[in-house]
Design a protein around this motif. Structure first.
Motif, mmCIF file in Angstrom:
data_model
loop_
_atom_site.group_PDB
_atom_site.id
_atom_site.type_symbol
_atom_site.label_atom_id
_atom_site.label_comp_id
_atom_site.label_asym_id
_atom_site.label_seq_id
_atom_site.Cartn_x
_atom_site.Cartn_y
_atom_site.Cartn_z
ATOM 1 N N ILE A 6 4.968 -23.220 -18.499
ATOM 2 C CA ILE A 6 4.466 -22.936 -17.163
ATOM 3 C C ILE A 6 3.867 -21.533 -17.133
ATOM 4 O O ILE A 6 4.542 -20.560 -17.479
ATOM 5 N N ASP A 7 2.609 -21.453 -16.732
ATOM 6 C CA ASP A 7 1.970 -20.173 -16.429
ATOM 7 C C ASP A 7 1.988 -20.074 -14.908
ATOM 8 O O ASP A 7 1.159 -20.666 -14.224
ATOM 9 N N TYR A 8 2.979 -19.360 -14.385
ATOM 10 C CA TYR A 8 3.274 -19.350 -12.957
ATOM 11 C C TYR A 8 2.451 -18.292 -12.237
ATOM 12 O O TYR A 8 2.603 -17.101 -12.484
ATOM 13 N N GLY A 9 1.585 -18.746 -11.348
ATOM 14 C CA GLY A 9 0.773 -17.835 -10.558
ATOM 15 C C GLY A 9 0.965 -18.075 -9.084
ATOM 16 O O GLY A 9 1.444 -19.131 -8.663
ATOM 17 N N GLN A 10 0.576 -17.106 -8.299
ATOM 18 C CA GLN A 10 0.744 -17.191 -6.854
ATOM 19 C C GLN A 10 -0.063 -18.342 -6.258
ATOM 20 O O GLN A 10 0.400 -19.031 -5.363
ATOM 21 N N LYS A 11 -1.275 -18.571 -6.779
ATOM 22 C CA LYS A 11 -2.140 -19.624 -6.239
ATOM 23 C C LYS A 11 -2.166 -20.881 -7.096
ATOM 24 O O LYS A 11 -2.245 -21.986 -6.591
ATOM 25 N N ARG A 12 -2.134 -20.694 -8.420
ATOM 26 C CA ARG A 12 -2.216 -21.827 -9.346
ATOM 27 C C ARG A 12 -1.128 -21.712 -10.406
ATOM 28 O O ARG A 12 -0.755 -20.621 -10.813
ATOM 29 N N VAL A 13 -0.683 -22.895 -10.867
ATOM 30 C CA VAL A 13 0.342 -22.964 -11.901
ATOM 31 C C VAL A 13 -0.221 -23.810 -13.041
ATOM 32 O O VAL A 13 -0.516 -24.985 -12.862
ATOM 33 N N GLY A 14 -0.390 -23.176 -14.200
ATOM 34 C CA GLY A 14 -0.893 -23.892 -15.365
ATOM 35 C C GLY A 14 0.251 -24.500 -16.151
ATOM 36 O O GLY A 14 1.322 -23.899 -16.272
ATOM 37 N N LEU A 15 0.019 -25.699 -16.693
ATOM 38 C CA LEU A 15 1.047 -26.398 -17.457
ATOM 39 C C LEU A 15 0.506 -26.819 -18.816
ATOM 40 O O LEU A 15 -0.665 -27.183 -18.945
ATOM 41 N N ALA A 16 1.374 -26.789 -19.801
ATOM 42 C CA ALA A 16 1.075 -27.302 -21.137
ATOM 43 C C ALA A 16 2.316 -28.023 -21.627
ATOM 44 O O ALA A 16 3.440 -27.693 -21.233
ATOM 45 N N ILE A 17 2.116 -29.012 -22.500
ATOM 46 C CA ILE A 17 3.227 -29.812 -23.021
ATOM 47 C C ILE A 17 3.110 -29.886 -24.538
ATOM 48 O O ILE A 17 2.014 -30.037 -25.084
ATOM 49 N N SER A 18 4.242 -29.807 -25.196
ATOM 50 C CA SER A 18 4.265 -29.936 -26.653
ATOM 51 C C SER A 18 4.246 -31.414 -27.045
ATOM 52 O O SER A 18 4.521 -32.297 -26.226
ATOM 53 N N ASP A 19 3.968 -31.656 -28.303
ATOM 54 C CA ASP A 19 4.121 -33.006 -28.840
ATOM 55 C C ASP A 19 5.614 -33.287 -28.975
ATOM 56 O O ASP A 19 6.446 -32.406 -28.766
ATOM 57 N N ARG A 20 5.979 -34.497 -29.341
ATOM 58 C CA ARG A 20 7.394 -34.882 -29.428
ATOM 59 C C ARG A 20 8.170 -34.137 -30.513
ATOM 60 O O ARG A 20 9.379 -34.015 -30.432
ATOM 61 N N LEU A 21 7.463 -33.631 -31.514
ATOM 62 C CA LEU A 21 8.123 -32.878 -32.576
ATOM 63 C C LEU A 21 8.266 -31.393 -32.238
ATOM 64 O O LEU A 21 8.886 -30.643 -32.982
ATOM 65 N N GLY A 22 7.681 -30.969 -31.144
ATOM 66 C CA GLY A 22 7.759 -29.562 -30.755
ATOM 67 C C GLY A 22 6.942 -28.665 -31.665
ATOM 68 O O GLY A 22 7.330 -27.527 -31.909
ATOM 69 N N ILE A 23 5.802 -29.171 -32.148
ATOM 70 C CA ILE A 23 4.974 -28.407 -33.078
ATOM 71 C C ILE A 23 3.695 -27.901 -32.417
ATOM 72 O O ILE A 23 3.326 -26.748 -32.580
ATOM 73 N N THR A 24 3.019 -28.781 -31.671
ATOM 74 C CA THR A 24 1.734 -28.399 -31.082
ATOM 75 C C THR A 24 1.837 -28.260 -29.569
ATOM 76 O O THR A 24 2.729 -28.824 -28.937
ATOM 77 N N ALA A 25 0.890 -27.506 -29.009
ATOM 78 C CA ALA A 25 0.839 -27.268 -27.572
ATOM 79 C C ALA A 25 -0.505 -27.743 -27.036
ATOM 80 O O ALA A 25 -1.540 -27.321 -27.526
ATOM 81 N N GLN A 26 -0.462 -28.639 -26.047
ATOM 82 C CA GLN A 26 -1.686 -29.128 -25.443
ATOM 83 C C GLN A 26 -1.717 -28.744 -23.963
ATOM 84 O O GLN A 26 -0.719 -28.930 -23.257
ATOM 85 N N PRO A 27 -2.865 -28.246 -23.483
ATOM 86 C CA PRO A 27 -2.993 -28.001 -22.043
ATOM 87 C C PRO A 27 -2.747 -29.318 -21.300
ATOM 88 O O PRO A 27 -3.165 -30.381 -21.769
ATOM 89 N N TYR A 28 -2.059 -29.262 -20.182
ATOM 90 C CA TYR A 28 -1.734 -30.488 -19.446
ATOM 91 C C TYR A 28 -2.487 -30.556 -18.114
ATOM 92 O O TYR A 28 -3.304 -31.428 -17.910
ATOM 93 N N LYS A 29 -2.178 -29.649 -17.201
ATOM 94 C CA LYS A 29 -2.859 -29.660 -15.912
ATOM 95 C C LYS A 29 -2.615 -28.355 -15.178
ATOM 96 O O LYS A 29 -1.776 -27.555 -15.575
ATOM 97 N N THR A 30 -3.331 -28.185 -14.074
ATOM 98 C CA THR A 30 -3.131 -27.050 -13.186
ATOM 99 C C THR A 30 -2.715 -27.591 -11.827
ATOM 100 O O THR A 30 -3.312 -28.543 -11.320
ATOM 101 N N ILE A 31 -1.694 -26.989 -11.264
ATOM 102 C CA ILE A 31 -1.177 -27.376 -9.952
ATOM 103 C C ILE A 31 -1.527 -26.267 -8.963
ATOM 104 O O ILE A 31 -1.384 -25.086 -9.277
ATOM 105 N N ILE A 32 -1.956 -26.653 -7.772
ATOM 106 C CA ILE A 32 -2.154 -25.669 -6.708
ATOM 107 C C ILE A 32 -0.773 -25.344 -6.143
ATOM 108 O O ILE A 32 -0.015 -26.240 -5.769
ATOM 109 N N ASN A 33 -0.446 -24.068 -6.105
ATOM 110 C CA ASN A 33 0.879 -23.611 -5.679
ATOM 111 C C ASN A 33 0.892 -23.399 -4.170
ATOM 112 O O ASN A 33 0.554 -22.329 -3.683
ATOM 113 N N GLU A 34 1.293 -24.437 -3.441
ATOM 114 C CA GLU A 34 1.315 -24.354 -1.979
ATOM 115 C C GLU A 34 2.687 -23.950 -1.450
ATOM 116 O O GLU A 34 2.785 -23.233 -0.471
#
Length: 139
Positions: A6-34
């Motif tokens: 989680i990249d936690y910001g006042q307006k937006r929160v960025g998310l990334a998820i690892s693969d099942r082995l915990g090796i790689t990181a993929q951008p997932y989505k951005t949430i508007i922080n309401e």
């Protein structure tokens, strides 16, 4: 084992998820922080849907290593997620992650609008990549 970053910001929160082995990181989505409540609800759904076993939140330290108001907000979110979702939450120094994202996006010649749309989830992927490398004993 999958990790949510989680990249936690006042307006937006960025998310990334690892693969099942915990090796790689993929951008997932951005949430508007309401609101904090809505954010925790949405994170709970994402954690359940993606079989997340741990969470890492970027800790925005000053360049000299001290903490400011944003770092305190990240610590509060970490505690709230642990309590609400009964999941392990870790904090990861995120200094320079935003600068690295900007450099990559500028090199990719992305427009300002495209950079804004991708910035937060890419920052989360850098936080996750750093966390995974440190956990495995990498650099």
């Amino acid at each position: 084992m999958r990790v949510l970053a989680i990249d936690y910001g006042q307006k937006r929160v960025g998310l990334a998820i690892s693969d099942r082995l915990g090796i790689t990181a993929q951008p997932y989505k951005t949430i508007i922080n309401e609101s904090r409540e809505e954010l925790i609800e949405e994170l709970a759904e994402i954690i359940k849907k993606n079989d997340i076993t741990e969470v890492v939140i970027g800790l925005p330290l000053h360049m000299n290593g001290t903490e400011g108001e944003r770092a305190e907000k990240s610590r509060i979110l970490a505690t709230e997620l642990e309590d609400a979702l009964n999941i392990s939450v870790f904090l990861q120094d995120e200094r320079l992650s935003s600068a690295e994202v900007e450099k990559v996006m500028l090199a990719g010649d992305l427009s300002r609008a495209k950079r804004r749309a991708k910035r937060d989830k890419l920052a989360a992927s850098i936080i996750l990549r750093t966390y995974l490398a440190n956990r495995k004993g990498g650099n």
